[in-house]
Design a protein around this motif. Structure first.
Motif, PDB file in Angstrom:
ATOM      1  N   LEU A  68       0.782  -1.131   0.111  1.00 18.75           N
ATOM      2  CA  LEU A  68      -0.040  -0.189   0.049  1.00 18.75           C
ATOM      3  C   LEU A  68       0.978   1.198  -0.081  1.00 18.75           C
ATOM      4  CD1 LEU A  68      -3.032   1.024   0.292  1.00 18.75           C
ATOM      5  CD2 LEU A  68      -2.710   1.076   2.846  1.00 18.75           C
ATOM      6  N   ALA A  69       1.989   1.338   0.774  1.00 24.23           N
ATOM      7  CA  ALA A  69       2.740   2.370   0.727  1.00 24.23           C
ATOM      8  C   ALA A  69       3.608   2.768  -0.433  1.00 24.23           C
ATOM      9  CB  ALA A  69       3.637   2.206   2.040  1.00 24.23           C
ATOM     10  N   LEU A  70       4.073   1.457  -0.985  1.00 25.37           N
ATOM     11  CA  LEU A  70       4.776   1.472  -2.296  1.00 25.37           C
ATOM     12  C   LEU A  70       3.863   2.211  -3.478  1.00 25.37           C
ATOM     13  CD1 LEU A  70       6.366  -2.003  -2.554  1.00 25.37           C
ATOM     14  CD2 LEU A  70       7.681   0.284  -2.350  1.00 25.37           C
ATOM     15  N   ALA A  71       2.454   1.676  -3.503  1.00 23.03           N
ATOM     16  CA  ALA A  71       1.458   2.646  -4.329  1.00 23.03           C
ATOM     17  C   ALA A  71       1.330   3.751  -4.133  1.00 23.03           C
ATOM     18  CB  ALA A  71       0.029   1.703  -4.348  1.00 23.03           C
ATOM     19  N   ASP A  72       1.171   4.347  -2.794  1.00 24.47           N
ATOM     20  CA  ASP A  72       1.002   5.726  -2.503  1.00 24.47           C
ATOM     21  C   ASP A  72       2.488   6.627  -2.901  1.00 24.47           C
ATOM     22  OD1 ASP A  72      -1.364   5.222  -1.406  1.00 24.47           O
ATOM     23  OD2 ASP A  72      -0.669   5.155   0.579  1.00 24.47           O
ATOM     24  N   LEU A  73       3.637   5.933  -2.547  1.00 26.18           N
ATOM     25  CA  LEU A  73       4.948   6.516  -3.013  1.00 26.18           C
ATOM     26  C   LEU A  73       5.069   6.686  -4.529  1.00 26.18           C
ATOM     27  CD1 LEU A  73       7.683   7.647  -1.619  1.00 26.18           C
ATOM     28  CD2 LEU A  73       8.582   5.141  -2.295  1.00 26.18           C
ATOM     29  N   LEU A  74       4.779   5.810  -5.476  1.00 25.06           N
ATOM     30  CA  LEU A  74       4.734   5.989  -6.807  1.00 25.06           C
ATOM     31  C   LEU A  74       3.646   7.199  -7.027  1.00 25.06           C
ATOM     32  CD1 LEU A  74       4.444   2.244  -8.082  1.00 25.06           C
ATOM     33  CD2 LEU A  74       6.584   3.920  -8.135  1.00 25.06           C
ATOM     34  N   TYR A  75       2.608   7.226  -6.571  1.00 27.89           N
ATOM     35  CA  TYR A  75       1.680   8.400  -6.940  1.00 27.89           C
ATOM     36  C   TYR A  75       2.494   9.548  -6.631  1.00 27.89           C
ATOM     37  CZ  TYR A  75      -2.312  11.395  -6.810  1.00 27.89           C
ATOM     38  OH  TYR A  75      -2.767  12.481  -6.941  1.00 27.89           O
ATOM     39  N   ALA A  76       2.875   9.788  -5.522  1.00 28.88           N
ATOM     40  CA  ALA A  76       3.401  11.067  -4.865  1.00 28.88           C
ATOM     41  C   ALA A  76       4.678  11.671  -5.750  1.00 28.88           C
ATOM     42  CB  ALA A  76       3.940  10.748  -3.378  1.00 28.88           C
ATOM     43  N   CYS A  77       5.286  10.539  -6.085  1.00 30.19           N
ATOM     44  CA  CYS A  77       6.162  10.840  -7.219  1.00 30.19           C
ATOM     45  C   CYS A  77       5.948  11.575  -8.553  1.00 30.19           C
ATOM     46  CB  CYS A  77       7.084   9.754  -7.498  1.00 30.19           C
ATOM     47  SG  CYS A  77       8.215   9.211  -6.120  1.00 30.19           S
ATOM     48  N   SER A  78       4.697  11.395  -8.937  1.00 31.86           N
ATOM     49  CA  SER A  78       4.302  11.833 -10.067  1.00 31.86           C
ATOM     50  C   SER A  78       3.525  13.167  -9.756  1.00 31.86           C
ATOM     51  CB  SER A  78       3.058  11.003 -10.733  1.00 31.86           C
ATOM     52  OG  SER A  78       1.983  11.098  -9.929  1.00 31.86           O
ATOM     53  N   LEU A  79       3.315  13.707  -8.489  1.00 31.31           N
ATOM     54  CA  LEU A  79       2.766  14.874  -8.132  1.00 31.31           C
ATOM     55  C   LEU A  79       3.518  16.085  -8.849  1.00 31.31           C
ATOM     56  CD1 LEU A  79       1.025  14.277  -4.802  1.00 31.31           C
ATOM     57  CD2 LEU A  79      -0.084  14.550  -6.734  1.00 31.31           C
ATOM     58  N   PRO A  80       4.633  16.233  -8.575  1.00 28.28           N
ATOM     59  CA  PRO A  80       5.119  17.475  -9.167  1.00 28.28           C
ATOM     60  C   PRO A  80       4.838  18.136 -10.489  1.00 28.28           C
ATOM     61  CG  PRO A  80       6.800  16.290  -8.210  1.00 28.28           C
ATOM     62  CD  PRO A  80       5.729  15.522  -8.136  1.00 28.28           C
ATOM     63  N   LEU A  81       4.639  17.013 -11.684  1.00 29.56           N
ATOM     64  CA  LEU A  81       4.114  17.319 -12.705  1.00 29.56           C
ATOM     65  C   LEU A  81       2.835  17.973 -12.730  1.00 29.56           C
ATOM     66  CD1 LEU A  81       5.395  14.141 -14.918  1.00 29.56           C
ATOM     67  CD2 LEU A  81       6.597  16.279 -14.335  1.00 29.56           C
ATOM     68  N   LEU A  82       1.861  17.376 -12.034  1.00 25.09           N
ATOM     69  CA  LEU A  82       0.436  17.985 -11.860  1.00 25.09           C
ATOM     70  C   LEU A  82       0.565  19.336 -11.123  1.00 25.09           C
ATOM     71  CD1 LEU A  82      -1.459  14.752 -10.912  1.00 25.09           C
ATOM     72  CD2 LEU A  82      -1.581  15.834 -13.115  1.00 25.09           C
ATOM     73  N   ILE A  83       1.431  19.429 -10.165  1.00 26.29           N
ATOM     74  CA  ILE A  83       1.326  20.834  -9.707  1.00 26.29           C
ATOM     75  C   ILE A  83       1.955  21.816 -10.552  1.00 26.29           C
ATOM     76  CG2 ILE A  83       2.751  22.225  -8.094  1.00 26.29           C
ATOM     77  CD1 ILE A  83       2.926  19.466  -6.306  1.00 26.29           C
ATOM     78  N   TYR A  84       2.888  21.515 -11.332  1.00 27.40           N
ATOM     79  CA  TYR A  84       3.216  22.402 -12.588  1.00 27.40           C
ATOM     80  C   TYR A  84       2.013  22.548 -13.323  1.00 27.40           C
ATOM     81  CZ  TYR A  84       5.799  24.834 -16.151  1.00 27.40           C
ATOM     82  OH  TYR A  84       6.326  25.605 -17.145  1.00 27.40           O
ATOM     83  N   ASN A  85       1.635  21.738 -13.913  1.00 27.57           N
ATOM     84  CA  ASN A  85       0.585  21.710 -14.669  1.00 27.57           C
ATOM     85  C   ASN A  85      -0.752  22.713 -14.397  1.00 27.57           C
ATOM     86  OD1 ASN A  85      -1.006  20.577 -17.328  1.00 27.57           O
ATOM     87  ND2 ASN A  85      -2.339  19.868 -15.581  1.00 27.57           N
ATOM     88  N   TYR A  86      -1.089  22.591 -13.190  1.00 32.05           N
ATOM     89  CA  TYR A  86      -2.358  23.286 -13.006  1.00 32.05           C
ATOM     90  C   TYR A  86      -1.867  24.610 -12.535  1.00 32.05           C
ATOM     91  CZ  TYR A  86      -5.112  18.908 -13.182  1.00 32.05           C
ATOM     92  OH  TYR A  86      -5.623  17.903 -13.444  1.00 32.05           O
ATOM     93  N   ALA A  87      -0.597  24.932 -11.928  1.00 33.37           N
ATOM     94  CA  ALA A  87      -0.016  26.209 -11.554  1.00 33.37           C
ATOM     95  C   ALA A  87      -0.044  27.119 -12.715  1.00 33.37           C
ATOM     96  CB  ALA A  87       0.931  25.947 -10.787  1.00 33.37           C
ATOM     97  N   GLN A  88       0.226  26.279 -13.830  1.00 29.85           N
ATOM     98  CA  GLN A  88       0.349  27.246 -15.179  1.00 29.85           C
ATOM     99  C   GLN A  88      -1.059  27.268 -16.034  1.00 29.85           C
ATOM    100  OE1 GLN A  88       3.255  28.634 -16.231  1.00 29.85           O
ATOM    101  NE2 GLN A  88       4.091  28.135 -14.276  1.00 29.85           N
TER     102      GLN A  88
END
Length: 328
Positions: A68-88
């Motif tokens: 469960l923690a591995l799945a959450d960690l993989l998702y957290a690693c993808s968040l910087p791209l989404l943060i940039y996408n929506y901030a722009q």
């Protein structure tokens, strides 16, 4: 005002010409995703580290929690791209493959978390209601790892079409990353989206509710063992039931309700633009709740696992004592 990047076309009709504002995504999603990244990344790394360094305490529940923690960690690693996408302002400069990968990781984490939480709940039910059953004792950690492999295969199979439907496109002279599907594929996505909700959420949710109903019935009985160890196990199971139910209620239920409603509305001919806009905003506004699951899961781990809860405190005490001895 901008084109809705999730609006589809009705059967036999041209694509909708509805235009509405989604400025709330730029205000809501970057700070929420940033908070999830800042909290979820270190918390899940701590969970993985503690479980991997405590092999003697690696129970079946710990094996499910590790995955469960591995799945959450993989998702957290993808968040910087989404943060940039929506901030722009919903601008995606990272290419089509990254778009598909990020959307796949979101849904893989979502449905992987649901299945692993269901496994943890079922394991807790077996430990309380059938502690002496030979089929429960058989297999041990090896059986838990086999179940985890089966879960990952099931999640990959369920969520792989999200990487196929998700794609980049051009809207208002900028590149966007579609969440569900491009508008032209909306009616093709509808059956898959509904099937994913039923198989990936409703069925595991029903199994989890059944486990906890039977578990609650057993815990409420007064004829069970009264030893301190038995009472502690019952209390632990009760805490687990409350926290997992809260995680489902907060993270998964609002998202799937609004997503299902939005899929139905956007595939219905003749829906007014104001109605479509309201359902789209409701669906996209619940995405942060689903993302918060990456933070709630490690909190669930520490809340229900006393032996692991003690370890950071013991480590801090050892470090403090060491610093005090060096300072003398």
């Amino acid at each position: 005002m901008e084109w809705d990047n999730g609006t589809g076309q009705a059967l036999g009709l041209p694509p909708t010409t509805c235009v509405y504002s989604e400025n709330f995504k730029q205000l809501l999603l970057p700070p929420v995703y940033s908070a999830v990244l800042a909290a979820g990344l270190p918390l899940n790394i701590c969970v993985i580290t503690q479980i991997c360094t405590s092999r003697r305490a690696l129970t079946r529940t710990a094996v499910y929690t590790l995955n469960l923690a591995l799945a959450d960690l993989l998702y957290a690693c993808s968040l910087p791209l989404l943060i940039y996408n929506y901030a722009q302002g919903d601008h995606w400069p990272f290419g089509d493959f990254a778009c598909r990968l990020v959307r796949f990781l979101f849904y893989a984490n979502l449905h992987g978390s649901i299945l692993f939480l269901t496994c943890i709940s079922f394991q807790r039910y077996l430990g309380i209601c059938h502690p002496l059953a030979p089929w429960h004792k058989r297999g041990g950690r090896r059986a838990a790892w086999l179940v985890c492999v089966a879960v990952w295969l099931a999640v990959t199979t369920q969520c792989l079409p999200t990487a196929i439907f998700a794609a980049t496109g051009i809207q208002r002279n900028r590149t966007v990353c579609y969440d569900l599907s491009p508008p032209a594929l909306a009616t093709h996505y509808m059956p898959y989206g509904m099937a994913l909700t039923v198989i990936g959420f409703l069925l595991p949710f029903a199994a989890l509710l059944a486990c906890y109903c039977l578990l609650a019935r057993r815990l409420c009985r007064q004829d069970g063992p009264a030893e301190p160890v038995a009472q502690e196990r019952r209390g632990k199971a009760a805490r687990m039931a409350v926290v997992v139910a809260a995680a489902f209620a907060i993270s998964f239920l609002p998202f799937h309700i609004t997503k299902t409603a939005y899929l139905a509305v956007r595939s219905t001919p003749g829906v007014p633009c104001t109605v479509l806009e309201a359902f789209a905003a409701a669906y996209k506004g619940t995405r942060p709740f689903a993302s918060a699951n990456s933070v709630l899961d490690p909190i669930l781990f520490y809340f229900t696992q006393k032996k692991f809860r003690r370890r950071p405190h013991e480590l801090l005490q050892k470090l403090t004592a060491k610093w005090q001895r060096q300072g003398r």
